[in-house]
Design a protein around this motif. Sequence first.
Motif, PDB file in Angstrom:
ATOM      1  N   SER A 133      -9.909 -23.943 -23.767  1.00 12.09           N
ATOM      2  CA  SER A 133      -9.806 -23.498 -25.123  1.00 12.09           C
ATOM      3  C   SER A 133      -8.534 -24.424 -25.741  1.00 12.09           C
ATOM      4  O   SER A 133      -8.516 -24.694 -26.947  1.00 12.09           O
ATOM      5  N   VAL A 134      -7.557 -24.703 -24.977  1.00 16.15           N
ATOM      6  CA  VAL A 134      -6.350 -25.239 -25.392  1.00 16.15           C
ATOM      7  C   VAL A 134      -6.570 -26.531 -25.580  1.00 16.15           C
ATOM      8  O   VAL A 134      -5.699 -27.226 -26.356  1.00 16.15           O
ATOM      9  N   ARG A 135      -7.559 -27.427 -24.843  1.00 14.34           N
ATOM     10  CA  ARG A 135      -7.967 -28.820 -24.943  1.00 14.34           C
ATOM     11  C   ARG A 135      -8.004 -29.095 -26.232  1.00 14.34           C
ATOM     12  O   ARG A 135      -7.911 -30.257 -26.542  1.00 14.34           O
ATOM     13  N   ASP A 136      -8.397 -28.173 -27.151  1.00 16.98           N
ATOM     14  CA  ASP A 136      -8.494 -28.678 -28.765  1.00 16.98           C
ATOM     15  C   ASP A 136      -7.464 -28.299 -29.673  1.00 16.98           C
ATOM     16  O   ASP A 136      -7.608 -28.850 -30.472  1.00 16.98           O
ATOM     17  N   GLU A 137      -6.570 -27.972 -29.291  1.00  9.43           N
ATOM     18  CA  GLU A 137      -5.410 -27.719 -29.764  1.00  9.43           C
ATOM     19  C   GLU A 137      -4.684 -29.195 -30.066  1.00  9.43           C
ATOM     20  O   GLU A 137      -4.434 -30.208 -29.303  1.00  9.43           O
ATOM     21  N   ILE A 138      -3.873 -29.371 -31.241  1.00  7.82           N
ATOM     22  CA  ILE A 138      -3.139 -30.394 -31.652  1.00  7.82           C
ATOM     23  C   ILE A 138      -1.811 -30.512 -30.916  1.00  7.82           C
ATOM     24  O   ILE A 138      -1.116 -29.170 -30.987  1.00  7.82           O
ATOM     25  N   ILE A 139      -1.418 -31.635 -30.283  1.00  3.87           N
ATOM     26  CA  ILE A 139      -0.308 -31.633 -29.432  1.00  3.87           C
ATOM     27  C   ILE A 139       0.625 -32.748 -30.128  1.00  3.87           C
ATOM     28  O   ILE A 139       1.965 -32.539 -29.723  1.00  3.87           O
ATOM     29  N   LEU A 140       0.200 -33.310 -30.941  1.00  4.28           N
ATOM     30  CA  LEU A 140       0.907 -34.523 -31.524  1.00  4.28           C
ATOM     31  C   LEU A 140       0.420 -34.940 -32.741  1.00  4.28           C
ATOM     32  O   LEU A 140      -0.707 -34.992 -32.946  1.00  4.28           O
ATOM     33  N   VAL A 141       1.503 -35.080 -33.784  1.00  5.66           N
ATOM     34  CA  VAL A 141       1.011 -35.812 -35.074  1.00  5.66           C
ATOM     35  C   VAL A 141       1.672 -37.108 -35.168  1.00  5.66           C
ATOM     36  O   VAL A 141       2.719 -37.303 -35.385  1.00  5.66           O
ATOM     37  N   MET A 142       0.852 -38.265 -35.388  1.00  2.00           N
ATOM     38  CA  MET A 142       1.173 -39.544 -35.505  1.00  2.00           C
ATOM     39  C   MET A 142       0.907 -39.897 -37.110  1.00  2.00           C
ATOM     40  O   MET A 142      -0.178 -39.600 -37.384  1.00  2.00           O
ATOM     41  N   LYS A 152      -1.805 -42.228 -37.480  1.00  4.34           N
ATOM     42  CA  LYS A 152      -3.316 -41.984 -37.125  1.00  4.34           C
ATOM     43  C   LYS A 152      -3.549 -40.622 -37.307  1.00  4.34           C
ATOM     44  O   LYS A 152      -4.986 -40.396 -37.146  1.00  4.34           O
ATOM     45  N   GLY A 153      -2.690 -39.864 -37.631  1.00  6.07           N
ATOM     46  CA  GLY A 153      -3.170 -38.291 -37.790  1.00  6.07           C
ATOM     47  C   GLY A 153      -2.900 -37.412 -36.394  1.00  6.07           C
ATOM     48  O   GLY A 153      -2.316 -37.949 -35.630  1.00  6.07           O
ATOM     49  N   PRO A 154      -3.555 -36.010 -36.553  1.00  5.81           N
ATOM     50  CA  PRO A 154      -3.431 -35.224 -35.540  1.00  5.81           C
ATOM     51  C   PRO A 154      -3.964 -35.720 -34.293  1.00  5.81           C
ATOM     52  O   PRO A 154      -5.016 -36.216 -34.250  1.00  5.81           O
ATOM     53  N   ILE A 155      -3.500 -35.538 -33.081  1.00  4.95           N
ATOM     54  CA  ILE A 155      -3.999 -35.722 -31.507  1.00  4.95           C
ATOM     55  C   ILE A 155      -4.067 -34.381 -30.864  1.00  4.95           C
ATOM     56  O   ILE A 155      -3.117 -33.896 -30.467  1.00  4.95           O
ATOM     57  N   THR A 156      -5.335 -34.099 -30.507  1.00  4.61           N
ATOM     58  CA  THR A 156      -5.476 -33.021 -29.557  1.00  4.61           C
ATOM     59  C   THR A 156      -5.302 -33.606 -28.061  1.00  4.61           C
ATOM     60  O   THR A 156      -5.556 -34.711 -27.836  1.00  4.61           O
ATOM     61  N   TRP A 157      -5.223 -32.635 -27.111  1.00  8.36           N
ATOM     62  CA  TRP A 157      -5.139 -32.978 -25.912  1.00  8.36           C
ATOM     63  C   TRP A 157      -6.724 -33.622 -25.317  1.00  8.36           C
ATOM     64  O   TRP A 157      -6.498 -34.662 -24.550  1.00  8.36           O
ATOM     65  N   LYS A 158      -7.915 -33.377 -25.737  1.00  9.71           N
ATOM     66  CA  LYS A 158      -8.690 -34.130 -25.665  1.00  9.71           C
ATOM     67  C   LYS A 158      -8.855 -35.769 -26.178  1.00  9.71           C
ATOM     68  O   LYS A 158      -9.236 -36.482 -25.452  1.00  9.71           O
ATOM     69  N   VAL A 159      -8.348 -35.700 -27.171  1.00  8.88           N
ATOM     70  CA  VAL A 159      -8.080 -37.109 -27.847  1.00  8.88           C
ATOM     71  C   VAL A 159      -7.204 -38.061 -26.930  1.00  8.88           C
ATOM     72  O   VAL A 159      -7.571 -39.020 -26.675  1.00  8.88           O
ATOM     73  N   ALA A 160      -6.190 -37.120 -26.616  1.00  7.10           N
ATOM     74  CA  ALA A 160      -5.086 -37.870 -25.667  1.00  7.10           C
ATOM     75  C   ALA A 160      -5.805 -38.307 -24.359  1.00  7.10           C
ATOM     76  O   ALA A 160      -5.479 -39.423 -23.873  1.00  7.10           O
ATOM     77  N   TYR A 161      -6.584 -37.137 -23.932  1.00 10.62           N
ATOM     78  CA  TYR A 161      -7.060 -37.668 -22.490  1.00 10.62           C
ATOM     79  C   TYR A 161      -8.061 -38.677 -22.638  1.00 10.62           C
ATOM     80  O   TYR A 161      -7.919 -39.964 -21.934  1.00 10.62           O
ATOM     81  N   LEU A 162      -8.871 -38.952 -23.705  1.00  8.60           N
ATOM     82  CA  LEU A 162      -9.790 -39.927 -23.799  1.00  8.60           C
ATOM     83  C   LEU A 162      -8.967 -41.470 -24.089  1.00  8.60           C
ATOM     84  O   LEU A 162      -9.521 -42.342 -23.429  1.00  8.60           O
ATOM     85  N   GLU A 163      -8.039 -41.482 -24.696  1.00  8.72           N
ATOM     86  CA  GLU A 163      -7.302 -42.736 -25.287  1.00  8.72           C
ATOM     87  C   GLU A 163      -6.265 -43.125 -23.858  1.00  8.72           C
ATOM     88  O   GLU A 163      -6.560 -44.268 -23.449  1.00  8.72           O
ATOM     89  N   ILE A 164      -5.837 -41.888 -23.097  1.00  6.34           N
ATOM     90  CA  ILE A 164      -5.061 -42.483 -22.118  1.00  6.34           C
ATOM     91  C   ILE A 164      -6.218 -42.766 -20.848  1.00  6.34           C
ATOM     92  O   ILE A 164      -5.850 -43.873 -19.953  1.00  6.34           O
ATOM     93  N   PHE A 165      -7.114 -42.125 -20.759  1.00  5.20           N
ATOM     94  CA  PHE A 165      -8.070 -42.509 -19.683  1.00  5.20           C
ATOM     95  C   PHE A 165      -8.585 -44.022 -19.973  1.00  5.20           C
ATOM     96  O   PHE A 165      -8.930 -44.763 -18.945  1.00  5.20           O
TER      97      PHE A 165
END
Length: 63
Positions: A19-28, A31-44
Motif C-alpha cells: 500500500s505504501v508503494r503508491d505514495e508520493i516520495i518526491l515532487v520534481m 515532472k510532477g509527483p513521483i511515487t515509489w512505483k514510478v521510481a522503481y520503474l524508472e530506476i529499473f
Amino acid sequence: MDKLNFEDFYKVFSSLPLSVRDEIILVMPEKGPITWKVAYLEIFNETDLGKEIYKKLKDLNII
C-alpha cells in the motif's frame, strides 16, 4: 553518466508494504509527483529520469 549501483534502492523498495508503494516520495518541478512505483520503474529501466530520481532520493537520505 557513470553506471550507478541501485541495490540500496531495491532493498528499501522490497521492504515497503504494498500500500505504501503508491505514495508520493518526491515532487520534481518539471515532472510532477513521483511515487515509489514510478521510481522503481524508472530506476529499473535505468532511464535518465530514473538516475535523477535515484540521486535525489540519496541526497534526501530516503535511501
